[in-house]
Design a protein around this motif. Structure first.
Motif, mmCIF file in Angstrom:
data_model
loop_
_atom_site.group_PDB
_atom_site.id
_atom_site.type_symbol
_atom_site.label_atom_id
_atom_site.label_comp_id
_atom_site.label_asym_id
_atom_site.label_seq_id
_atom_site.Cartn_x
_atom_site.Cartn_y
_atom_site.Cartn_z
ATOM 1 N N GLY A 110 0.807 -1.209 0.000
ATOM 2 C CA GLY A 110 0.000 0.000 0.000
ATOM 3 C C GLY A 110 0.841 1.259 0.000
ATOM 4 O O GLY A 110 0.444 2.285 -0.564
ATOM 5 N N THR A 111 2.025 1.212 0.617
ATOM 6 C CA THR A 111 2.894 2.390 0.628
ATOM 7 C C THR A 111 3.366 2.748 -0.785
ATOM 8 O O THR A 111 3.624 3.913 -1.076
ATOM 9 N N ILE A 136 7.509 0.528 4.783
ATOM 10 C CA ILE A 136 7.249 1.430 5.906
ATOM 11 C C ILE A 136 8.541 1.935 6.526
ATOM 12 O O ILE A 136 8.512 2.689 7.493
ATOM 13 N N GLY A 137 9.679 1.502 5.985
ATOM 14 C CA GLY A 137 10.969 2.076 6.369
ATOM 15 C C GLY A 137 11.444 1.704 7.755
ATOM 16 O O GLY A 137 11.833 2.579 8.522
ATOM 17 N N ARG A 138 11.467 0.399 8.048
ATOM 18 C CA ARG A 138 12.034 -0.018 9.325
ATOM 19 C C ARG A 138 13.462 -0.519 9.125
ATOM 20 O O ARG A 138 14.032 -0.366 8.048
ATOM 21 N N GLU A 139 14.030 -1.153 10.160
ATOM 22 C CA GLU A 139 15.458 -1.462 10.165
ATOM 23 C C GLU A 139 15.936 -2.252 8.938
ATOM 24 O O GLU A 139 16.948 -1.886 8.321
ATOM 25 N N PRO A 140 15.262 -3.356 8.555
ATOM 26 C CA PRO A 140 15.745 -4.090 7.370
ATOM 27 C C PRO A 140 15.750 -3.238 6.110
ATOM 28 O O PRO A 140 16.638 -3.378 5.263
ATOM 29 N N ASN A 141 14.761 -2.355 5.993
ATOM 30 C CA ASN A 141 14.677 -1.508 4.807
ATOM 31 C C ASN A 141 15.780 -0.454 4.785
ATOM 32 O O ASN A 141 16.262 -0.084 3.718
ATOM 33 N N TYR A 163 12.043 6.474 8.510
ATOM 34 C CA TYR A 163 12.367 5.720 9.726
ATOM 35 C C TYR A 163 12.214 6.610 10.962
ATOM 36 O O TYR A 163 11.613 6.206 11.962
ATOM 37 N N VAL A 164 12.752 7.819 10.891
ATOM 38 C CA VAL A 164 12.654 8.739 12.024
ATOM 39 C C VAL A 164 11.195 9.124 12.267
ATOM 40 O O VAL A 164 10.716 9.133 13.412
ATOM 41 N N PHE A 165 10.472 9.427 11.195
ATOM 42 C CA PHE A 165 9.062 9.807 11.331
ATOM 43 C C PHE A 165 8.261 8.657 11.936
ATOM 44 O O PHE A 165 7.413 8.863 12.811
ATOM 45 N N GLY A 166 8.526 7.427 11.459
ATOM 46 C CA GLY A 166 7.823 6.271 11.989
ATOM 47 C C GLY A 166 8.157 6.012 13.443
ATOM 48 O O GLY A 166 7.296 5.600 14.225
ATOM 49 N N THR A 167 9.398 6.270 13.830
ATOM 50 C CA THR A 167 9.798 6.082 15.217
ATOM 51 C C THR A 167 9.083 7.066 16.125
ATOM 52 O O THR A 167 8.652 6.720 17.241
ATOM 53 N N VAL A 168 8.935 8.309 15.663
ATOM 54 C CA VAL A 168 8.300 9.339 16.480
ATOM 55 C C VAL A 168 6.788 9.166 16.519
ATOM 56 O O VAL A 168 6.166 9.200 17.584
#
Length: 264
Positions: A110-111, A136-141, A163-168
């Protein structure tokens, strides 16, 4: 070699990071209930906020900022190794989870189909949109993009931003939305538990915590399904990103750029 030695011996950087980690762990997990839902503020979130705030103080200089870049790459490598070690012993549990879990990885596309057209056609973004929307831009990505394009590439900056946006905001979003869906829709809590395993421990914890708050009688099953889904996403998501999602994103990006009359 001299450059490596400089960031490894930067005592100011390591001291600041140690202080941030200690303070974040002392704060611990903060749970905020919103009706049936629950928002979980994790130490990782506090550490990121503290690090960002310190960047604008005299304590952090440009030297520390530059030295922190290669450490990010090293940290991602360690995380990917940990993921591989975690998947191995649980392969039987993943196989026993059933075909529903095997197909859940399709939802991550979907992204690509929703976010990439908006980024390129409406917002005018360029190659950074590939890193931002292929997953969704996590660690493996992060590891995939850094390995293929480099940390300082537009794609690398794009995936780092997500990654930063998803973490926040990711855990906040998942914690709120899962509680809302569990309360106001007919979707079964176990299906929502499977959907919470997107490959992020913090997002999964926030989502499953909200689901457990709404359906405490399903606590054991929610934890099992969310954990299996998250584990499967770690196991299959890496290969799906490498062989399907990233090539598809690059082809669609080139197509959208041609539609706009620009060169990819």
């Amino acid at each position: 070699m001299n450059k490596q030695k400089r960031f490894l011996t930067d005592w100011r950087l390591h001291l600041l990071v140690l202080g941030i980690v200690v303070v974040a762990e002392m704060i611990g997990v903060i749970e905020i209930r919103l009706g049936a839902g629950m928002i979980m503020l994790l130490p990782m979130l506090f550490a990121l906020v503290f690090g960002l705030a310190l960047y604008f103080t005299p304590l952090v200089k440009e030297t520390q900022s530059k030295h922190a870049e290669p450490i990010i790459t090293l940290s991602v490598a360690l995380l990917i190794a940990k993921i591989g070690v975690t998947i191995g012993p649980d392969l039987k549990n993943v196989i026993a989870a059933g075909p529903a879990l095997l197909l859940q990885e399709i939802g991550n596309f979907g992204t690509i189909f929703l976010a990439l057209p908006v980024a390129v056609l409406l917002l005018g973004m360029k190659r950074e949109s590939i890193g931002m929307t292929h997953s969704i831009g996590r660690e493996p990505n992060l590891g995939i993009i850094y390995d293929k394009f480099g940390f300082d590439s537009p794609e690398g900056k794009g995936v780092t931003t997500i990654y930063v946006f998803g973490t926040v905001f990711g855990a906040l979003f998942y914690g709120f939305v899962s509680g809302f869906l569990a309360t106001f829709t007919p979707l079964h809590p176990l299906s929502l538990a499977m959907a919470s395993g997107v490959g992020s421990g913090s997002m999964m914890a926030a989502a499953s915590g909200a689901l457990i708050a709404a359906y405490p009688e399903f606590e054991t099953q929610i934890i099992a399904f969310a954990g299996a889904s998250n584990l499967l996403t770690y196991g299959t998501g890496l290969f799906v990103s490498v062989f399907i999602a990233l090539p598809l994103t690059e082809k669609l990006y080139a197509l959208f750029r041609r539609w706009k009359g620009d060169r990819p």
